[in-house]
Design a protein around this motif. Structure first.
Motif, PDB file in Angstrom:
ATOM      1  N   LEU A 245       0.835  -1.201   0.000  1.00 52.97           N
ATOM      2  CA  LEU A 245       0.000   0.000   0.000  1.00 52.97           C
ATOM      3  C   LEU A 245       0.873   1.254   0.000  1.00 52.97           C
ATOM      4  O   LEU A 245       0.622   2.208  -0.739  1.00 52.97           O
ATOM      5  CB  LEU A 245      -0.918  -0.016   1.224  1.00 52.97           C
ATOM      6  CG  LEU A 245      -1.933   1.113   1.340  1.00 52.97           C
ATOM      7  CD1 LEU A 245      -2.859   1.179   0.128  1.00 52.97           C
ATOM      8  CD2 LEU A 245      -2.762   0.973   2.625  1.00 52.97           C
ATOM      9  N   ARG A 246       1.919   1.239   0.830  1.00 50.62           N
ATOM     10  CA  ARG A 246       2.819   2.377   0.898  1.00 50.62           C
ATOM     11  C   ARG A 246       3.525   2.605  -0.429  1.00 50.62           C
ATOM     12  O   ARG A 246       3.594   3.731  -0.929  1.00 50.62           O
ATOM     13  CB  ARG A 246       3.855   2.138   1.989  1.00 50.62           C
ATOM     14  CG  ARG A 246       4.792   3.309   2.199  1.00 50.62           C
ATOM     15  CD  ARG A 246       5.899   2.911   3.150  1.00 50.62           C
ATOM     16  NE  ARG A 246       6.741   4.028   3.501  1.00 50.62           N
ATOM     17  CZ  ARG A 246       6.435   4.944   4.416  1.00 50.62           C
ATOM     18  NH1 ARG A 246       5.290   4.866   5.050  1.00 50.62           N
ATOM     19  NH2 ARG A 246       7.264   5.934   4.676  1.00 50.62           N
ATOM     20  N   GLU A 247       4.025   1.510  -1.040  1.00 53.15           N
ATOM     21  CA  GLU A 247       4.726   1.655  -2.309  1.00 53.15           C
ATOM     22  C   GLU A 247       3.775   2.170  -3.392  1.00 53.15           C
ATOM     23  O   GLU A 247       4.148   3.019  -4.213  1.00 53.15           O
ATOM     24  CB  GLU A 247       5.352   0.319  -2.732  1.00 53.15           C
ATOM     25  CG  GLU A 247       6.442   0.541  -3.775  1.00 53.15           C
ATOM     26  CD  GLU A 247       7.090  -0.752  -4.236  1.00 53.15           C
ATOM     27  OE1 GLU A 247       7.087  -1.741  -3.464  1.00 53.15           O
ATOM     28  OE2 GLU A 247       7.601  -0.764  -5.380  1.00 53.15           O
ATOM     29  N   LEU A 248       2.559   1.669  -3.371  1.00 51.69           N
ATOM     30  CA  LEU A 248       1.553   2.147  -4.334  1.00 51.69           C
ATOM     31  C   LEU A 248       1.346   3.656  -4.181  1.00 51.69           C
ATOM     32  O   LEU A 248       1.324   4.389  -5.182  1.00 51.69           O
ATOM     33  CB  LEU A 248       0.241   1.390  -4.097  1.00 51.69           C
ATOM     34  CG  LEU A 248      -0.821   1.419  -5.192  1.00 51.69           C
ATOM     35  CD1 LEU A 248      -1.793   0.262  -4.987  1.00 51.69           C
ATOM     36  CD2 LEU A 248      -1.592   2.712  -5.227  1.00 51.69           C
ATOM     37  N   VAL A 249       1.212   4.108  -2.950  1.00 53.27           N
ATOM     38  CA  VAL A 249       0.976   5.539  -2.725  1.00 53.27           C
ATOM     39  C   VAL A 249       2.221   6.366  -3.063  1.00 53.27           C
ATOM     40  O   VAL A 249       2.116   7.457  -3.631  1.00 53.27           O
ATOM     41  CB  VAL A 249       0.491   5.791  -1.283  1.00 53.27           C
ATOM     42  CG1 VAL A 249       0.476   7.282  -0.963  1.00 53.27           C
ATOM     43  CG2 VAL A 249      -0.903   5.208  -1.093  1.00 53.27           C
ATOM     44  N   ILE A 250       3.397   5.836  -2.772  1.00 51.19           N
ATOM     45  CA  ILE A 250       4.623   6.553  -3.155  1.00 51.19           C
ATOM     46  C   ILE A 250       4.689   6.708  -4.677  1.00 51.19           C
ATOM     47  O   ILE A 250       4.976   7.774  -5.196  1.00 51.19           O
ATOM     48  CB  ILE A 250       5.880   5.815  -2.625  1.00 51.19           C
ATOM     49  CG1 ILE A 250       5.998   6.013  -1.114  1.00 51.19           C
ATOM     50  CG2 ILE A 250       7.141   6.291  -3.337  1.00 51.19           C
ATOM     51  CD1 ILE A 250       7.117   5.220  -0.461  1.00 51.19           C
ATOM     52  N   ASN A 251       4.408   5.632  -5.394  1.00 49.23           N
ATOM     53  CA  ASN A 251       4.536   5.651  -6.860  1.00 49.23           C
ATOM     54  C   ASN A 251       3.410   6.413  -7.553  1.00 49.23           C
ATOM     55  O   ASN A 251       3.650   7.098  -8.542  1.00 49.23           O
ATOM     56  CB  ASN A 251       4.544   4.224  -7.412  1.00 49.23           C
ATOM     57  CG  ASN A 251       5.771   3.442  -6.990  1.00 49.23           C
ATOM     58  OD1 ASN A 251       6.730   3.989  -6.459  1.00 49.23           O
ATOM     59  ND2 ASN A 251       5.728   2.144  -7.201  1.00 49.23           N
ATOM     60  N   GLU A 252       2.190   6.243  -7.074  1.00 43.03           N
ATOM     61  CA  GLU A 252       1.024   6.737  -7.829  1.00 43.03           C
ATOM     62  C   GLU A 252       0.179   7.738  -7.065  1.00 43.03           C
ATOM     63  O   GLU A 252      -0.727   8.343  -7.647  1.00 43.03           O
ATOM     64  CB  GLU A 252       0.125   5.547  -8.227  1.00 43.03           C
ATOM     65  CG  GLU A 252       0.845   4.347  -8.834  1.00 43.03           C
ATOM     66  CD  GLU A 252       1.386   4.595 -10.239  1.00 43.03           C
ATOM     67  OE1 GLU A 252       0.934   5.552 -10.895  1.00 43.03           O
ATOM     68  OE2 GLU A 252       2.280   3.830 -10.660  1.00 43.03           O
ATOM     69  N   GLY A 253       0.447   7.901  -5.769  1.00 40.32           N
ATOM     70  CA  GLY A 253      -0.429   8.696  -4.919  1.00 40.32           C
ATOM     71  C   GLY A 253      -0.651  10.117  -5.388  1.00 40.32           C
ATOM     72  O   GLY A 253      -1.775  10.630  -5.312  1.00 40.32           O
ATOM     73  N   SER A 254       0.385  10.763  -5.902  1.00 40.51           N
ATOM     74  CA  SER A 254       0.223  12.165  -6.288  1.00 40.51           C
ATOM     75  C   SER A 254      -0.791  12.316  -7.420  1.00 40.51           C
ATOM     76  O   SER A 254      -1.406  13.371  -7.579  1.00 40.51           O
ATOM     77  CB  SER A 254       1.561  12.783  -6.659  1.00 40.51           C
ATOM     78  OG  SER A 254       2.098  12.158  -7.805  1.00 40.51           O
ATOM     79  N   LYS A 255      -0.989  11.234  -8.203  1.00 41.15           N
ATOM     80  CA  LYS A 255      -1.966  11.314  -9.299  1.00 41.15           C
ATOM     81  C   LYS A 255      -3.408  11.332  -8.776  1.00 41.15           C
ATOM     82  O   LYS A 255      -4.340  11.599  -9.530  1.00 41.15           O
ATOM     83  CB  LYS A 255      -1.767  10.137 -10.266  1.00 41.15           C
ATOM     84  CG  LYS A 255      -0.425  10.200 -10.970  1.00 41.15           C
ATOM     85  CD  LYS A 255      -0.085   8.887 -11.657  1.00 41.15           C
ATOM     86  CE  LYS A 255       1.391   8.852 -12.043  1.00 41.15           C
ATOM     87  NZ  LYS A 255       1.818   7.504 -12.474  1.00 41.15           N
ATOM     88  N   ALA A 256      -3.581  11.032  -7.494  1.00 39.94           N
ATOM     89  CA  ALA A 256      -4.911  11.125  -6.894  1.00 39.94           C
ATOM     90  C   ALA A 256      -5.373  12.579  -6.834  1.00 39.94           C
ATOM     91  O   ALA A 256      -6.576  12.850  -6.873  1.00 39.94           O
ATOM     92  CB  ALA A 256      -4.922  10.505  -5.498  1.00 39.94           C
ATOM     93  N   TYR A 257      -4.433  13.528  -6.739  1.00 41.29           N
ATOM     94  CA  TYR A 257      -4.846  14.939  -6.664  1.00 41.29           C
ATOM     95  C   TYR A 257      -4.240  15.832  -7.744  1.00 41.29           C
ATOM     96  O   TYR A 257      -4.758  16.914  -8.000  1.00 41.29           O
ATOM     97  CB  TYR A 257      -4.567  15.515  -5.268  1.00 41.29           C
ATOM     98  CG  TYR A 257      -3.157  15.360  -4.763  1.00 41.29           C
ATOM     99  CD1 TYR A 257      -2.815  14.316  -3.934  1.00 41.29           C
ATOM    100  CD2 TYR A 257      -2.162  16.278  -5.104  1.00 41.29           C
ATOM    101  CE1 TYR A 257      -1.519  14.164  -3.463  1.00 41.29           C
ATOM    102  CE2 TYR A 257      -0.863  16.140  -4.627  1.00 41.29           C
ATOM    103  CZ  TYR A 257      -0.551  15.083  -3.814  1.00 41.29           C
ATOM    104  OH  TYR A 257       0.739  14.943  -3.353  1.00 41.29           O
ATOM    105  N   TYR A 258      -3.153  15.420  -8.410  1.00 39.43           N
ATOM    106  CA  TYR A 258      -2.681  16.178  -9.579  1.00 39.43           C
ATOM    107  C   TYR A 258      -3.546  15.757 -10.756  1.00 39.43           C
ATOM    108  O   TYR A 258      -3.187  14.887 -11.552  1.00 39.43           O
ATOM    109  CB  TYR A 258      -1.202  15.906  -9.862  1.00 39.43           C
ATOM    110  CG  TYR A 258      -0.270  16.730  -9.011  1.00 39.43           C
ATOM    111  CD1 TYR A 258      -0.143  18.102  -9.225  1.00 39.43           C
ATOM    112  CD2 TYR A 258       0.485  16.152  -7.998  1.00 39.43           C
ATOM    113  CE1 TYR A 258       0.716  18.869  -8.443  1.00 39.43           C
ATOM    114  CE2 TYR A 258       1.344  16.911  -7.210  1.00 39.43           C
ATOM    115  CZ  TYR A 258       1.450  18.264  -7.440  1.00 39.43           C
ATOM    116  OH  TYR A 258       2.297  19.027  -6.666  1.00 39.43           O
ATOM    117  N   HIS A 259      -4.700  16.353 -10.843  1.00 39.06           N
ATOM    118  CA  HIS A 259      -5.736  15.890 -11.747  1.00 39.06           C
ATOM    119  C   HIS A 259      -6.687  17.053 -11.992  1.00 39.06           C
ATOM    120  O   HIS A 259      -6.899  17.881 -11.113  1.00 39.06           O
ATOM    121  CB  HIS A 259      -6.471  14.722 -11.063  1.00 39.06           C
ATOM    122  CG  HIS A 259      -7.272  13.881 -11.986  1.00 39.06           C
ATOM    123  ND1 HIS A 259      -8.523  14.243 -12.379  1.00 39.06           N
ATOM    124  CD2 HIS A 259      -6.990  12.713 -12.593  1.00 39.06           C
ATOM    125  CE1 HIS A 259      -8.990  13.299 -13.208  1.00 39.06           C
ATOM    126  NE2 HIS A 259      -8.073  12.353 -13.346  1.00 39.06           N
TER     127      HIS A 259
END
Lengths: 227, 227
Positions: A125-139
DNA sequence: TTGCAGAATATAGTATTACTATAATTTACA
DNA sequence: TGTAAATTATAGTAATACTATATTCTGCAA
């Protein structure tokens, strides 16, 4: 909001049907995380998820309206869980500074004793958020999604850290920006250490120790405290 | 590498045909930036770009292999240009600390006198990179793209800032990580101030002044220097 | 001016994707 | 056991990310 199978509550607007409420839903979460981790959110499709989970594509859409919502689900799950971890691990501290240091350590480096939140391991979960998390709000829909309170847990952990900063240094002018800096850099520097090491001073083997040291030094210096 | 119409050189592997070499190519760059800024990279398609530029979809693909490359083109253009700006504006300073402060100010806030790099205004280019830039490297192909040196300009400006930090404080343990922190937060805090203000201490109207103040305070404290 | 190579651009397609509508099946329990 | 509601499956559609090929320009040698 509605309660789910976690010990905390996620925003129910994120999903159509609570994925923790059925075996199929849990497969969606597990396969989704696995595939997004393996090849990134761009290469991820509902069809691939369905094949991996042994269900059909339409079933995926019964749980999540689109892949952006699935990503935001992981995002919210992660930050909600991490804030809870921070609270658990700082509860035993009485000194504000010791509390703050502990909080930064928990944010930067998941304690080994922490329990898994469910279907996905906390490391994935942590690695997923590190890799992709910013795309949750840079949108492009960030303002709409913010109005739906999808980023509330991220704001909440930031506000908690800012409060802890103020407890140590009541006259700090920018407690929120400082908290945001520590939270953001604790994640992005990990990504850089792995993929763009020229942006860090951390050789790959020692990155966690040096990252913790860097963040704490940044904090001490900002609070004008000697370690 | 090959020279283009800018006063600096971009990695020629980014494009199939140099977009600065023809009127059509410049239309691709201009329409692409406009549309990505308006609706984000996710909603952006080659077809929309073609319609906006008054060309056909296939023509777009004569210049760029895909939209990831177009984004990386803007990314590289921005950081190359910004590093040049930092060099221009710090050249007149003789004191290392004054140089460093000037560099941070240029990175955080484009000087009004700076010339535009070409088809896109520097303000649009900066906003594009603030909104979408991280997607140039938060991507499954990051290691491949890094091997092709697509992120060289970003590393270069970071290395330059790290060198300036060392000139002021030769015993700084983490000059690169500190430089990365300042560069990254100067961009992401701007985005947060606009879209997720709860993560900052900056009311929208005064965000630039407060952001500069925050970054310089972070720097002064890290270098253990009184402003 | 004409002829023609090569560059530039346009046309027309394909496989894949992101969904949606509807049909079939299962489950809950009166 | 019967039936409504929940769950899942089937079968689509419009749009997208490209690619293959056809056509049209452009520069300039004869």
């Amino acid at each position: 909001m509605t309660t789910s199978k976690y010990s905390f509550t996620l925003n129910s607007d994120l999903y159509i049907k609570d994925p923790t409420s059925s075996e199929t839903g849990r497969k969606v979460i597990a396969s989704g995380a696995k595939l997004i981790l393996e090849n990134g959110i761009e290469a991820f499709t509902a069809k691939k998820l369905a094949v991996d989970a042994g269900i059909t594509e339409a079933t995926v859409y019964k749980y999540f309206a689109n892949k952006q919502r699935l990503l935001q689900y992981y995002f919210q799950l992660y930050w909600t869980w991490l804030e809870q971890q921070v609270k658990v691990f700082t509860a035993i501290e009485t000194d504000p500074l010791q509390s703050l240091v502990k909080a930064v350590r928990v944010i930067s480096n998941i304690p080994a004793v922490a329990a898994d939140p469910g279907v996905i391991t906390k490391y994935d979960l942590r690695e997923l958020v590190i890799n992709e998390g910013s795309k949750a709000y840079y949108h492009a829909q960030v303002d709409e999604d913010n109005a739906k309170r999808f980023f509330a847990p991220y704001k909440s952990i930031t506000a908690l850290l800012a409060t802890m900063i103020l407890a140590v240094k009541p006259d700090e002018k920018y407690p929120l920006a400082l908290a945001t800096t520590i939270i953001e850099m604790s994640h992005s520097l990990k990504y850089y250490a792995k993929h763009l090491p020229a942006l860090t001073d951390f050789p790959h083997e020692t990155d966690q120790v040096k990252l913790d040291d860097f963040l704490l030094q940044l904090l001490y210096n900002s609070l004008k405290i000697k370690p």
